[in-house]
Design an enzyme around this catalytic site. Sequence first.
Site, mmCIF file in Angstrom:
data_model
loop_
_atom_site.group_PDB
_atom_site.id
_atom_site.type_symbol
_atom_site.label_atom_id
_atom_site.label_comp_id
_atom_site.label_asym_id
_atom_site.label_seq_id
_atom_site.Cartn_x
_atom_site.Cartn_y
_atom_site.Cartn_z
ATOM 1 N N ARG A 9 -51.891 -55.478 35.340
ATOM 2 C CA ARG A 9 -51.168 -54.221 35.061
ATOM 3 C C ARG A 9 -51.955 -53.480 33.999
ATOM 4 O O ARG A 9 -52.110 -53.977 32.881
ATOM 5 C CB ARG A 9 -49.742 -54.506 34.596
ATOM 6 N N GLN A 20 -44.646 -52.228 44.114
ATOM 7 C CA GLN A 20 -43.326 -51.592 44.111
ATOM 8 C C GLN A 20 -43.056 -50.917 45.457
ATOM 9 O O GLN A 20 -41.981 -51.057 46.035
ATOM 10 C CB GLN A 20 -43.275 -50.555 42.971
HETATM 11 N N1 CP Z 1 -40.558 -51.818 38.480
HETATM 12 C C1 CP Z 1 -41.368 -52.519 37.662
HETATM 13 O O1 CP Z 1 -42.563 -52.625 37.888
HETATM 14 O O2 CP Z 1 -40.733 -53.122 36.611
HETATM 15 P P1 CP Z 1 -41.451 -53.783 35.347
HETATM 16 O O3 CP Z 1 -42.153 -52.665 34.618
HETATM 17 O O4 CP Z 1 -40.334 -54.370 34.544
HETATM 18 O O5 CP Z 1 -42.418 -54.803 35.813
HETATM 19 N N1 NVA Z 2 -43.661 -44.810 36.432
HETATM 20 C C1 NVA Z 2 -43.255 -45.930 35.596
HETATM 21 C C2 NVA Z 2 -42.970 -47.123 36.454
HETATM 22 C C3 NVA Z 2 -42.510 -48.338 35.700
HETATM 23 C C4 NVA Z 2 -42.285 -49.523 36.609
HETATM 24 C C5 NVA Z 2 -44.336 -46.235 34.583
HETATM 25 O O1 NVA Z 2 -45.518 -46.218 34.939
HETATM 26 O O2 NVA Z 2 -43.996 -46.478 33.423
#
Ligand code: CP
Ligand code: NVA
Length: 310
Positions: free
Chosen positions: A108, A138
């Site tokens: 991430r 997602q």
């Molecule tokens: N939707 C999602 O990716 O949640 P997190 O940021 O908690 O991983």
């Molecule tokens: N658009 C949001 C999604 C979080 C799961 C972000 O990038 O923070």
Amino acid sequence: MAIPAFNHFLDLAELSSDQFWGLLRLAKRLKDERREKGANEPILAGKSLALLFQKPSLRTRVSFEMGMQHLGGYAFYLSPAEVGLGSRESAADVARVLSGYVDGIMARVFAHQDVTDLAAWGSVPVINGLSDFSHPCQALTDIFTAWEVLGDLEDRTIAYVGDGANNVATSLMMAAGKVGLNVRIVSPAGYMPTAAVVEASGAEVSVTDDLDGVQGVDILYTDVWTSMGQEAEREERLAVLSPYQINQSVLERTGNARALVMHCLPAHRGEEITDDVADGSASILFPQAHNRLHAQKAILAHLLGGVPLI
Ligand code: CP
Ligand code: NVA
């Protein structure tokens, strides 16, 4: 004919519709198997996955850890402070080091380039667990959830209301394009997707700043107005995006008494979505969140376990 295998899960633009459907069917098989037999076959026994984070997470971290465990494998968390991807060490070096220890990397990141660099320099599969550009895990989950709830997705329509230029909206369009789901992006000027993203999605996408764009849709979807990394823009975003809140009145504006509401979570309740809608009868927010586990197990089974897509 067999569906061709793929090596990384970085962005849905790289997947064919057949490969995407193969993942959806595999996710269903793994979900059904665990429900019917109480457990999955340990197809990832002896395999390990590094979870590399530059940003916070609940769903992504826990669903990948538990997904590996359900399939007999092992996953471990690497915090932003620990690795310092791009500051303490380059993505290229991190990838080459981790490739000697683990069978896969889930990352991430802020810059999408970091996931592509990990894949280019490492020798194990890389999974994009969210970048500033996209959030394919997602979107696979979202389509899996819509498929479970609605059945056939051809000629169904989803309206994404809010920041139509963000990572979740981008991946949702890409995913919709794989399954013939129509998309309406309802966003103010400045927060609309680029023509390049719409084009690349292959989906039937219409873009409007008018909330009447929700009329007749099957699903309303929203996400936070300020994504991780955009905190400095929060006030400006709130001011421009506040008319685009999903509330009871917007739900009624669909004119569809069976319309469903989705959100990738975490939600900023009272901003992009109201409590009554998030917790109301149209909401499928929590089944959607739970499906991250099943959708990602399909990705893991294919990439780390060599399970073919059929
Ligand atoms: N939707 C999602 O990716 O949640 P997190 O940021 O908690 O991983
Ligand atoms: N658009 C949001 C999604 C979080 C799961 C972000 O990038 O923070």
